[in-house]
Each structure stands twice: as structure tokens, then as C-alpha cells.
Write a protein that holds these residues in place. Structure first.
Motif, PDB file in Angstrom:
ATOM      1  N   PRO A   1      10.011   5.665  15.460  1.00 17.84           N
ATOM      2  CA  PRO A   1      10.476   5.821  13.803  1.00 17.84           C
ATOM      3  C   PRO A   1      11.710   4.639  13.177  1.00 17.84           C
ATOM      4  CG  PRO A   1      11.894   7.143  15.626  1.00 17.84           C
ATOM      5  CD  PRO A   1      10.649   6.500  15.818  1.00 17.84           C
ATOM      6  N   ASN A   2      12.058   3.501  14.041  1.00 19.50           N
ATOM      7  CA  ASN A   2      13.028   2.583  13.851  1.00 19.50           C
ATOM      8  C   ASN A   2      12.236   1.773  13.455  1.00 19.50           C
ATOM      9  OD1 ASN A   2      15.738   4.106  13.916  1.00 19.50           O
ATOM     10  ND2 ASN A   2      14.906   3.937  16.738  1.00 19.50           N
ATOM     11  N   ALA A   3      11.131   1.013  13.976  1.00 19.50           N
ATOM     12  CA  ALA A   3      10.038  -0.193  13.483  1.00 19.50           C
ATOM     13  C   ALA A   3       9.626   0.102  12.391  1.00 19.50           C
ATOM     14  CB  ALA A   3       9.208   0.263  14.766  1.00 19.50           C
ATOM     15  N   LYS A   4       9.728  -1.748  11.764  1.00 20.54           N
ATOM     16  CA  LYS A   4       8.830  -1.887  10.560  1.00 20.54           C
ATOM     17  C   LYS A   4       7.189  -1.847  10.546  1.00 20.54           C
ATOM     18  CE  LYS A   4      12.894  -4.443   8.300  1.00 20.54           C
ATOM     19  NZ  LYS A   4      13.256  -5.611   7.346  1.00 20.54           N
ATOM     20  N   ILE A   5       6.403  -1.128   9.771  1.00 19.46           N
ATOM     21  CA  ILE A   5       5.245  -0.994   9.760  1.00 19.46           C
ATOM     22  C   ILE A   5       4.237  -1.914   8.287  1.00 19.46           C
ATOM     23  CG2 ILE A   5       3.094   0.526   9.944  1.00 19.46           C
ATOM     24  CD1 ILE A   5       5.164   1.315  11.839  1.00 19.46           C
ATOM     25  N   PHE A   6       4.000  -3.233   9.464  1.00 17.81           N
ATOM     26  CA  PHE A   6       2.479  -3.940   8.315  1.00 17.81           C
ATOM     27  C   PHE A   6       1.077  -3.540   8.617  1.00 17.81           C
ATOM     28  CE2 PHE A   6       7.050  -5.578   9.166  1.00 17.81           C
ATOM     29  CZ  PHE A   6       7.500  -6.030   8.181  1.00 17.81           C
ATOM     30  N   ALA A   7       0.503  -3.815   7.931  1.00 17.24           N
ATOM     31  CA  ALA A   7      -0.849  -4.349   8.386  1.00 17.24           C
ATOM     32  C   ALA A   7      -1.445  -5.392   7.656  1.00 17.24           C
ATOM     33  CB  ALA A   7      -1.018  -3.069   7.226  1.00 17.24           C
ATOM     34  N   ALA A   8      -2.801  -5.971   8.387  1.00 12.75           N
ATOM     35  CA  ALA A   8      -3.450  -6.796   8.093  1.00 12.75           C
ATOM     36  C   ALA A   8      -4.554  -6.380   7.942  1.00 12.75           C
ATOM     37  CB  ALA A   8      -3.132  -7.904   8.652  1.00 12.75           C
TER      38      ALA A   8
ATOM     39  N   SER B   1      -6.852   4.857   3.119  1.00 13.04           N
ATOM     40  CA  SER B   1      -6.311   6.050   3.944  1.00 13.04           C
ATOM     41  C   SER B   1      -6.368   6.149   5.028  1.00 13.04           C
ATOM     42  CB  SER B   1      -7.468   6.965   3.509  1.00 13.04           C
ATOM     43  OG  SER B   1      -8.507   6.510   3.873  1.00 13.04           O
ATOM     44  N   SER B   2      -6.990   5.207   6.034  1.00 13.54           N
ATOM     45  CA  SER B   2      -6.973   4.862   7.499  1.00 13.54           C
ATOM     46  C   SER B   2      -5.641   4.286   7.937  1.00 13.54           C
ATOM     47  CB  SER B   2      -8.506   4.402   8.254  1.00 13.54           C
ATOM     48  OG  SER B   2      -9.289   4.964   8.451  1.00 13.54           O
ATOM     49  N   ILE B   3      -5.335   3.318   7.120  1.00  9.14           N
ATOM     50  CA  ILE B   3      -4.203   2.570   7.385  1.00  9.14           C
ATOM     51  C   ILE B   3      -3.056   3.570   6.964  1.00  9.14           C
ATOM     52  CG2 ILE B   3      -2.439   0.585   6.536  1.00  9.14           C
ATOM     53  CD1 ILE B   3      -4.980  -1.198   6.803  1.00  9.14           C
ATOM     54  N   ALA B   4      -3.137   3.870   6.074  1.00 15.41           N
ATOM     55  CA  ALA B   4      -1.788   5.419   5.882  1.00 15.41           C
ATOM     56  C   ALA B   4      -2.129   5.809   6.826  1.00 15.41           C
ATOM     57  CB  ALA B   4      -1.848   5.711   4.319  1.00 15.41           C
ATOM     58  N   GLU B   5      -2.744   6.381   6.957  1.00 22.08           N
ATOM     59  CA  GLU B   5      -2.896   7.107   8.210  1.00 22.08           C
ATOM     60  C   GLU B   5      -2.331   6.581   9.649  1.00 22.08           C
ATOM     61  OE1 GLU B   5      -2.984  11.138  10.203  1.00 22.08           O
ATOM     62  OE2 GLU B   5      -2.707  11.279   8.236  1.00 22.08           O
ATOM     63  N   SER B   6      -2.773   5.930  10.135  1.00 22.85           N
ATOM     64  CA  SER B   6      -1.974   4.973  11.289  1.00 22.85           C
ATOM     65  C   SER B   6       0.039   4.783  11.055  1.00 22.85           C
ATOM     66  CB  SER B   6      -3.095   3.435  11.211  1.00 22.85           C
ATOM     67  OG  SER B   6      -4.372   4.117  11.570  1.00 22.85           O
TER      68      SER B   6
ATOM     69  N   LEU C   1       0.533  -1.690  -0.031  1.00 23.15           N
ATOM     70  CA  LEU C   1      -0.233  -0.030  -0.304  1.00 23.15           C
ATOM     71  C   LEU C   1       0.805   1.002  -0.334  1.00 23.15           C
ATOM     72  CD1 LEU C   1      -2.948   0.757   0.153  1.00 23.15           C
ATOM     73  CD2 LEU C   1      -2.097   1.063   3.190  1.00 23.15           C
ATOM     74  N   GLY C   2       1.015   2.095  -1.144  1.00 21.00           N
ATOM     75  CA  GLY C   2       1.555   3.149  -1.169  1.00 21.00           C
ATOM     76  C   GLY C   2       1.159   4.833  -0.199  1.00 21.00           C
TER      77      GLY C   2
ATOM     78  N   VAL D   1       3.168   0.386   2.165  1.00 20.92           N
ATOM     79  CA  VAL D   1       3.701  -0.535   3.434  1.00 20.92           C
ATOM     80  C   VAL D   1       2.982  -1.961   3.583  1.00 20.92           C
ATOM     81  CG1 VAL D   1       1.698  -0.807   5.462  1.00 20.92           C
ATOM     82  CG2 VAL D   1       2.834   0.992   5.088  1.00 20.92           C
ATOM     83  N   GLN D   2       3.828  -3.159   3.561  1.00 26.66           N
ATOM     84  CA  GLN D   2       3.388  -4.171   3.239  1.00 26.66           C
ATOM     85  C   GLN D   2       2.150  -4.774   4.013  1.00 26.66           C
ATOM     86  OE1 GLN D   2       6.106  -7.305   4.354  1.00 26.66           O
ATOM     87  NE2 GLN D   2       6.327  -8.283   2.330  1.00 26.66           N
ATOM     88  N   VAL D   3       1.143  -5.265   3.397  1.00 29.15           N
ATOM     89  CA  VAL D   3      -0.325  -5.337   4.067  1.00 29.15           C
ATOM     90  C   VAL D   3      -0.852  -6.927   3.491  1.00 29.15           C
ATOM     91  CG1 VAL D   3      -2.962  -4.663   4.200  1.00 29.15           C
ATOM     92  CG2 VAL D   3      -0.901  -2.999   2.932  1.00 29.15           C
TER      93      VAL D   3
END
Length: 221
Positions: free
Chosen positions: A209-216, A195-200, A46-47, A53-55
Motif C-alpha cells: 500500500p505504500n509503494a508507488k506503482i509504475f509500468a513499462a 486492462s492487465s496492467i490496471a489489474e496488476s 493510464l487511468g 499509473v505512470q507508464v
């Protein structure tokens, strides 16, 4: 009379069709329908403004069994529905490129709907996935939400993005007392425009800042 007897003796019901089942969460017929509704590509990107962000997405929203299950766990009609969703989502979460500690968070529900239904369905699912995931993982309701000016479901993709801008934030408690994880997985029930995932993801990136962000997500529209 049969409905009353069923309620008294607590026979398990399929959370999709309501038929009596034995030994599994959903009936065999609904299980077959659910598997046919699986996304062909369960991991995608998700750009966002803070990078892709890898979903992990599990099912297509267009299938009736998926919409029925969503209806049930959004309204807490069947307590097994969220557990079943978490089990199915876990399968796809494990396909993400995650290494190390994991913090599961949820896209927060509106305060109006939390009051109406008594809970946040995405938080419940995120908590269950975290428990099933094992290892060095935990769940926190780290993301908080301010009221939106308009309901998301009535807006176009562009308007959804502006509607959520600066409406989410990471709680001060999480910033102060939560050790920065190596990975954060944002959990939501349905992805429409993202949009909600992108804002989150944006506010999480600022907080960690050092964490990798993913989504499910359970379903993709």
C-alpha cells in the motif's frame, strides 16, 4: 549450405531481419527503422481504479519491425530480441518519476503459453531491465495468474477489463518475505487497452500500500 555454416560458427544475426551483423544487437537499417517507430510521447498516464499509473512506452505497435521483434521474443526464436527490447525500454523507464528502491515485476503469461514456448517473455525482459537499471533494484515474479475465461485478444476493451478482474494476485511468498519497495514497475510486452496492467496495479496496491506503482511496455497498440 550457407545457413548450416552460419549455424555452426554462430555468426550473430539481427533479431529483426536475420541478416548477419557485427558489433551491435541489430543491423543499422533495422536500428533506423526502430527509432522511427518510437512513440512521440514515451511517458503517459493510464487511468485505473487505484489512481493514475505512470507508464513508460517505447514503440508503436503499428510498425513492422516492432511486430517482428515481438514475434521473435514471444516465441524465443532469437535470444537477442528480449535483450534488445530491455535495453530500449530501460531508456524510457529512466524517464519515470522514480526515487528509491525499485521492484520490477511482470504481467504473467498464461500457463498454456508458458508450456508451449517454455518461458515467460515479460518476466525475461523485466529481469533484464532490473539488471541494467542497477542501484537498489530487484526482479520478482510476484504476480500470479489464474486462467482467463476467454482469450484477451478476441475481446473489446470493456470485456477485457471484466475478463481479467480477480484473475491476478500477488503470491503469498512475496507478501511474507519481500520487503515492501518504495516503487514497483510492472513490465509487459504490449499495451492494448491497459486492462492487465490496471489489474496488476490493483493487486500490487493491496499488497504494497505504500509503494508507488509504475509500468513499462515495449509497444503500444
Amino acid at each position: 549450405m550457407s545457413i548450416r555454416v552460419r549455424d555452426v560458427i554462430f555468426l550473430p544475426e539481427c533479431p529483426v531481419c536475420g541478416n548477419i551483423i557485427s558489433g551491435s544487437v541489430v543491423c543499422d537499417r533495422c536500428e533506423f527503422s526502430m527509432e522511427n517507430a518510437r512513440l512521440e510521447k514515451s511517458v503517459f498516464t493510464l487511468g485505473t481504479e487505484i489512481g493514475d499509473v505512470q507508464v513508460a512506452g517505447s514503440f508503436s505497435y503499428e510498425f513492422e519491425p516492432i511486430r517482428t521483434l515481438l514475434f521473435y521474443f514471444k516465441r524465443r526464436i532469437n535470444s537477442d530480441a528480449a535483450r534488445y527490447a530491455a535495453m530500449k525500454m530501460l531508456f524510457d523507464v529512466r524517464k519515470l518519476d522514480i526515487h528509491g528502491s525499485v521492484l520490477f515485476v511482470n504481467v504473467p503469461r498464461s500457463s498454456k503459453n508458458r508450456r508451449k514456448y517454455g518461458y515467460d517473455q515479460s518476466a525475461l525482459i523485466a529481469r533484464r531491465i532490473s539488471g541494467l537499471y542497477g542501484g537498489d533494484s530487484k526482479f520478482r515474479s510476484a504476480i500470479k495468474r489464474l486462467p482467463f475465461s476467454r482469450e484477451q485478444k478476441a475481446l473489446s476493451g470493456k470485456d477485457r477489463k471484466s475478463n481479467v478482474r480477480n484473475r491476478f494476485f500477488v503470491s503469498p511468498f512475496s507478501r511474507l518475505f519481500l520487503k515492501e519497495p518504495e516503487n514497483v514497475v510492472i513490465v509487459d510486452d504490449v499495451l492494448t487497452t491497459g486492462s492487465s496492467i490496471a489489474e496488476s496495479a490493483r493487486v500490487l496496491r493491496n499488497a504494497f500500500p505504500n509503494a508507488k506503482i509504475f509500468a513499462a511496455v515495449f509497444a503500444v497498440r
